[in-house]
Design an enzyme around this catalytic site. Structure first.
Site, PDB file in Angstrom:
ATOM      1  CB  SER A  29      -0.925   0.022   1.216  1.00 32.86           C
ATOM      2  OG  SER A  29      -2.048  -0.751   0.949  1.00 32.86           O
TER       3      SER A  29
ATOM      4  CE  LYS B  55      -3.789   0.941  -1.235  1.00 39.12           C
ATOM      5  NZ  LYS B  55      -4.381   0.371  -0.037  1.00 39.12           N
TER       6      LYS B  55
ATOM      7  CE1 TYR C  30      -4.287  -0.858  -4.919  1.00 38.87           C
ATOM      8  CE2 TYR C  30      -5.015  -3.143  -4.964  1.00 38.87           C
ATOM      9  CZ  TYR C  30      -4.675  -2.010  -4.250  1.00 38.87           C
ATOM     10  OH  TYR C  30      -4.701  -2.025  -2.879  1.00 38.87           O
TER      11      TYR C  30
ATOM     12  CB  VAL D 202      -0.555  -5.427   3.930  1.00 38.09           C
ATOM     13  CG1 VAL D 202      -0.197  -6.165   2.668  1.00 38.09           C
ATOM     14  CG2 VAL D 202      -1.387  -6.248   4.864  1.00 38.09           C
TER      15      VAL D 202
HETATM   16  N1  GLN Z   1      -2.225  -5.738  -1.866  1.00 37.28           N
HETATM   17  C1  GLN Z   1      -2.947  -5.341  -0.704  1.00 37.28           C
HETATM   18  C2  GLN Z   1      -4.399  -5.127  -1.056  1.00 37.28           C
HETATM   19  O1  GLN Z   1      -4.677  -4.577  -2.073  1.00 37.28           O
HETATM   20  C3  GLN Z   1      -2.375  -4.077  -0.156  1.00 37.28           C
HETATM   21  C4  GLN Z   1      -3.003  -3.708   1.133  1.00 37.28           C
HETATM   22  C5  GLN Z   1      -2.100  -3.006   2.081  1.00 37.28           C
HETATM   23  O2  GLN Z   1      -0.874  -2.950   1.975  1.00 37.28           O
HETATM   24  N2  GLN Z   1      -2.696  -2.495   3.125  1.00 37.28           N
HETATM   25  O3  GLN Z   1      -5.283  -5.513  -0.329  1.00 37.28           O
END
Ligand code: GLN
Length: 324
Positions: A71, A74, A196, A266
């Site tokens: 994430s 992002k 994504y 994550v």
């Molecule tokens: N690949 C994970 C998802 O899209 C990323 C989530 C995260 O890092 N919080 O759910």
């Protein structure tokens, strides 16, 4: 031969080493387990890297160990969308309100049908759908070029993580369909989701994350290569959403205690931006129940306190950190 006793040690490095020793003992938290690649990571991995806006690096632990950015991507893709479409247009597609919900919650704003912000999955998928290009390959290549400007070298996708994300990403797929239903993203759902999942699967190490954070701290200019990775004009927008939404449903407490723009992922990465001063990156894969790195949060709480980094701290600027 260097006489170790005569080497003047940087106090900041000593502080980082002490924090590393202290929190290496902390075994709280769990590995992400929604895909096998993350579930089998060594939970003892732990690194901290700080890069100042003048390019000094302070690193402890295995800062070269590669992991997927997840994430944290992002933040940077949001900057790219802002550059490509401008603030006003992007705001029509994705809001800037914290949710107080988990990062993968399937909720859109009742009135506008927009995802709440670019730091939760729904918002990030909508942002990724804005990336320009004549087809999937061009869009991916443009995204890789953008990341390269922040990092200073080529960046690669972990194919097995990407395949796992794609195979198991039903919830993200459901969000994308919901947004398609409300006209927030267009028809090419699978292409958007692939991009994504690819951005989540990019491999970085803790030092890469530190230079990326330092670039944001340095008005978008990479402190090492001096390349402008994102227009300075948009850094303020990126940092604002990191500040209010970057730590998911812990964002409020984080803003209160640490007081700095940040983003977690994550896989256990965490970046923190100290505007005009430095970027901080921590990697430790044991996560708390909100999906933030347990050791990462602790280290940043202590660093913020010790060096008065909280942006509303009345002492801010009076505590030394430049390796002094
Ligand atoms: N690949 C994970 C998802 O899209 C990323 C989530 C995260 O890092 N919080 O759910």
């Amino acid at each position: 031969m260097i006489d170790e006793s005569e080497v003047i040690r940087s106090p900041l490095l000593s502080v980082l080493e002490d924090l590393h020793i202290k929190y290496q003992q902390l075994q709280e938290g769990k590995l992400a387990n929604y895909i096998p690649e993350l579930a089998k990571v060594n939970p003892d991995l732990f690194s901290i890297c700080v890069m100042t806006t003048d390019g000094q690096v302070f690193a402890v632990g295995d800062c070269q160990h590669l992991f997927t950015i997840q994430s944290i991507s992002k933040v940077f893709v949001y900057g790219m969308a802002l550059e490509e479409h401008g603030r006003e247009y992007v705001l029509t597609k994705v809001g800037v309100e914290p949710t107080g919900d988990a990062f993968n919650s399937i909720v859109l704003d009742e009135m506008s049908k927009r995802p709440y912000n670019p730091m939760v999955n729904a918002g990030a998928i909508a942002i990724t759908s804005l990336i320009k290009g004549s087809g999937p390959t061009e869009r991916l290549n443009r995204m890789l070029e953008m990341f390269k400007k922040y990092i200073g070298h080529d960046i690669f996708i972990d194919i097995s993580v990407f395949m796992s994300e794609r195979t198991t990403g039903h919830r993200n797929r459901a969000m994308a369909h919901l947004m398609l239903n409300f006209g927030m993203i267009d028809q090419k759902i699978e292409e958007v989701l692939d991009l994504y999942f690819q951005q989540c699967s990019l491999m970085v190490n803790c030092q890469d994350l530190a230079v990326m954070a330092a670039t944001l701290a340095n008005n978008g200019i990479n402190p090492i290569t001096r390349e402008q990775a994102v227009k300075s004009d948009y850094v303020r927008d990126i940092l604002s959403v990191m500040y209010t939404c970057g730590m998911y449903n812990f964002a409020g407490e984080w803003a209160y205690k640490v007081g700095l723009p940040a983003k977690s992922g994550v896989s256990g990465g965490l970046i923190v931006v100290v505007p005009n001063k430095m970027g901080i990156a921590v990697f430790s894969p044991l996560l708390d129940e909100r999906g933030n790195s347990v050791r990462g949060v602790k280290v940043c709480e202590e660093l913020s306190q010790q060096y008065c980094l909280h942006i509303f701290d009345y002492l801010r600027g009076s505590c030394k950190f430049n390796g002094n």
